[in-house]
Design a protein around this motif. Structure first.
Motif, PDB file in Angstrom:
ATOM      1  N   ARG A 138       1.903  12.185   5.365  1.00 42.49           N
ATOM      2  CA  ARG A 138       0.495  11.772   5.446  1.00 42.49           C
ATOM      3  C   ARG A 138       0.354  10.250   5.482  1.00 42.49           C
ATOM      4  O   ARG A 138      -0.410   9.711   6.281  1.00 42.49           O
ATOM      5  CB  ARG A 138      -0.282  12.348   4.258  1.00 42.49           C
ATOM      6  CG  ARG A 138      -1.760  12.035   4.269  1.00 42.49           C
ATOM      7  CD  ARG A 138      -2.544  12.759   3.176  1.00 42.49           C
ATOM      8  NE  ARG A 138      -2.079  12.457   1.825  1.00 42.49           N
ATOM      9  CZ  ARG A 138      -1.315  13.271   1.069  1.00 42.49           C
ATOM     10  NH1 ARG A 138      -0.924  14.443   1.540  1.00 42.49           N
ATOM     11  NH2 ARG A 138      -0.946  12.926  -0.138  1.00 42.49           N
ATOM     12  N   HIS A 139       1.086   9.552   4.614  1.00 45.55           N
ATOM     13  CA  HIS A 139       0.901   8.108   4.493  1.00 45.55           C
ATOM     14  C   HIS A 139       1.740   7.277   5.458  1.00 45.55           C
ATOM     15  O   HIS A 139       1.431   6.103   5.662  1.00 45.55           O
ATOM     16  CB  HIS A 139       1.198   7.649   3.066  1.00 45.55           C
ATOM     17  CG  HIS A 139       0.230   8.178   2.066  1.00 45.55           C
ATOM     18  ND1 HIS A 139      -1.100   7.842   2.051  1.00 45.55           N
ATOM     19  CD2 HIS A 139       0.411   9.043   1.037  1.00 45.55           C
ATOM     20  CE1 HIS A 139      -1.698   8.464   1.061  1.00 45.55           C
ATOM     21  NE2 HIS A 139      -0.813   9.200   0.432  1.00 45.55           N
ATOM     22  N   LEU A 140       2.781   7.866   6.034  1.00 45.44           N
ATOM     23  CA  LEU A 140       3.662   7.084   6.904  1.00 45.44           C
ATOM     24  C   LEU A 140       3.773   7.672   8.300  1.00 45.44           C
ATOM     25  O   LEU A 140       3.313   7.086   9.270  1.00 45.44           O
ATOM     26  CB  LEU A 140       5.055   6.944   6.255  1.00 45.44           C
ATOM     27  CG  LEU A 140       6.090   6.149   7.044  1.00 45.44           C
ATOM     28  CD1 LEU A 140       5.629   4.692   7.233  1.00 45.44           C
ATOM     29  CD2 LEU A 140       7.434   6.185   6.346  1.00 45.44           C
ATOM     30  N   HIS A 169       1.086   8.100  10.962  1.00 44.51           N
ATOM     31  CA  HIS A 169       0.634   6.847  11.581  1.00 44.51           C
ATOM     32  C   HIS A 169       1.690   6.248  12.510  1.00 44.51           C
ATOM     33  O   HIS A 169       1.458   5.174  13.068  1.00 44.51           O
ATOM     34  CB  HIS A 169       0.292   5.822  10.486  1.00 44.51           C
ATOM     35  CG  HIS A 169      -0.716   6.320   9.520  1.00 44.51           C
ATOM     36  ND1 HIS A 169      -2.051   6.386   9.800  1.00 44.51           N
ATOM     37  CD2 HIS A 169      -0.577   6.819   8.268  1.00 44.51           C
ATOM     38  CE1 HIS A 169      -2.701   6.881   8.762  1.00 44.51           C
ATOM     39  NE2 HIS A 169      -1.827   7.164   7.822  1.00 44.51           N
ATOM     40  N   ALA A 211       0.625   4.317  -2.724  1.00 39.42           N
ATOM     41  CA  ALA A 211       0.102   5.621  -2.313  1.00 39.42           C
ATOM     42  C   ALA A 211       1.096   6.739  -2.646  1.00 39.42           C
ATOM     43  O   ALA A 211       0.710   7.792  -3.167  1.00 39.42           O
ATOM     44  CB  ALA A 211      -0.216   5.616  -0.817  1.00 39.42           C
ATOM     45  N   LEU A 212       2.370   6.527  -2.344  1.00 37.15           N
ATOM     46  CA  LEU A 212       3.389   7.539  -2.632  1.00 37.15           C
ATOM     47  C   LEU A 212       3.507   7.768  -4.131  1.00 37.15           C
ATOM     48  O   LEU A 212       3.612   8.908  -4.599  1.00 37.15           O
ATOM     49  CB  LEU A 212       4.739   7.131  -2.043  1.00 37.15           C
ATOM     50  CG  LEU A 212       4.810   7.010  -0.521  1.00 37.15           C
ATOM     51  CD1 LEU A 212       6.181   6.501  -0.093  1.00 37.15           C
ATOM     52  CD2 LEU A 212       4.469   8.313   0.170  1.00 37.15           C
ATOM     53  N   ALA A 233       0.805  -1.224   0.000  1.00 38.29           N
ATOM     54  CA  ALA A 233       0.000   0.000   0.000  1.00 38.29           C
ATOM     55  C   ALA A 233       0.838   1.275   0.000  1.00 38.29           C
ATOM     56  O   ALA A 233       0.502   2.230  -0.715  1.00 38.29           O
ATOM     57  CB  ALA A 233      -0.948   0.006   1.205  1.00 38.29           C
ATOM     58  N   LEU A 234       1.898   1.322   0.776  1.00 36.13           N
ATOM     59  CA  LEU A 234       2.675   2.562   0.902  1.00 36.13           C
ATOM     60  C   LEU A 234       3.318   2.977  -0.422  1.00 36.13           C
ATOM     61  O   LEU A 234       3.139   4.136  -0.853  1.00 36.13           O
ATOM     62  CB  LEU A 234       3.717   2.443   2.014  1.00 36.13           C
ATOM     63  CG  LEU A 234       4.544   3.694   2.281  1.00 36.13           C
ATOM     64  CD1 LEU A 234       3.645   4.870   2.678  1.00 36.13           C
ATOM     65  CD2 LEU A 234       5.573   3.420   3.365  1.00 36.13           C
ATOM     66  N   SER A 268       3.364  13.827   1.149  1.00 37.42           N
ATOM     67  CA  SER A 268       2.829  12.486   0.952  1.00 37.42           C
ATOM     68  C   SER A 268       3.425  11.503   1.967  1.00 37.42           C
ATOM     69  O   SER A 268       2.704  10.697   2.570  1.00 37.42           O
ATOM     70  CB  SER A 268       3.119  12.025  -0.476  1.00 37.42           C
ATOM     71  OG  SER A 268       2.616  10.737  -0.710  1.00 37.42           O
ATOM     72  N   ASP A 328       0.438   9.706  -5.461  1.00 37.69           N
ATOM     73  CA  ASP A 328       0.506  11.138  -5.110  1.00 37.69           C
ATOM     74  C   ASP A 328       1.479  11.875  -6.016  1.00 37.69           C
ATOM     75  O   ASP A 328       1.174  12.964  -6.516  1.00 37.69           O
ATOM     76  CB  ASP A 328       0.919  11.318  -3.645  1.00 37.69           C
ATOM     77  CG  ASP A 328      -0.206  11.057  -2.665  1.00 37.69           C
ATOM     78  OD1 ASP A 328      -1.364  10.847  -3.110  1.00 37.69           O
ATOM     79  OD2 ASP A 328       0.073  11.053  -1.449  1.00 37.69           O
TER      80      ASP A 328
END
Length: 159
Positions: A123-125, A128, A27-28, A23-24, A120, A31
């Motif tokens: 936000r994605h890593l 969290h 997503a990166l 997923a990561l 990005s 973006d």
């Protein structure tokens, strides 16, 4: 010898890590493609070249740093060459191989893309990862990367 079964916590970690590994990067990449019309692979090549003396790396070394085959990184460099972001030059050390060299335009393009990529990644890593001991997690990830086998042509779909 039969391996020891995974514990419930190990299974949960393994499954979460598997999802994150898929997923990561997606997503990166999505973006960067949306905001900059640049793939994560292209960004990574520009970033690696920007961090080296003379902004150049032998193609084989660049492939190793990207954990790609030589042909895989060659395709990325070819795309970057078309936009005048990278050029290939004979290797300085021995003249036998080729270096990928970041152009001034490539460095400017990296600087343009960096804020979007940073946002990005946050936000994605990192949004969290609050409360994690990042140094310990980094050490574990480095061990994973060090123990991973080199990619083969089959990994790149060239079999």
């Amino acid at each position: 010898m039969t391996p020891e079964p995974l514990t419930a916590d190990e299974i949960a970690f393994w499954r979460a890590l598997n999802r994150a590994m898929l997923a990561l990067p997606r997503a990166l990449d999505a973006d960067l493609l949306r905001s900059q019309r640049m793939s994560m692979s292209e960004y990574f090549v520009l970033m690696l070249l920007s961090e080296t003396p003379g902004r150049r790396l032998r193609m084989s070394e660049l492939a190793a740093k990207c954990t790609l085959s030589l042909s895989g990184v060659s395709r990325i460099v070819t795309r970057l060459e078309r936009s005048d972001l990278v050029v290939r030059e004979r290797a300085c050390a021995d003249g036998r191989g080729w270096d990928a060299v970041l152009t001034d335009a490539g460095f400017r393009r990296l600087e343009e893309a960096w804020p979007d990529h940073l946002a990005s990644v946050r936000r994605h890593l990192f949004d969290h990862a609050e409360g994690l001991d990042l140094r310990s997690v980094t050490a574990v990830m480095e061990r994973f990367a060090t123990d991973a086998p080199e990619p083969t042509p089959c990994d790149e779909g060239e079999c």
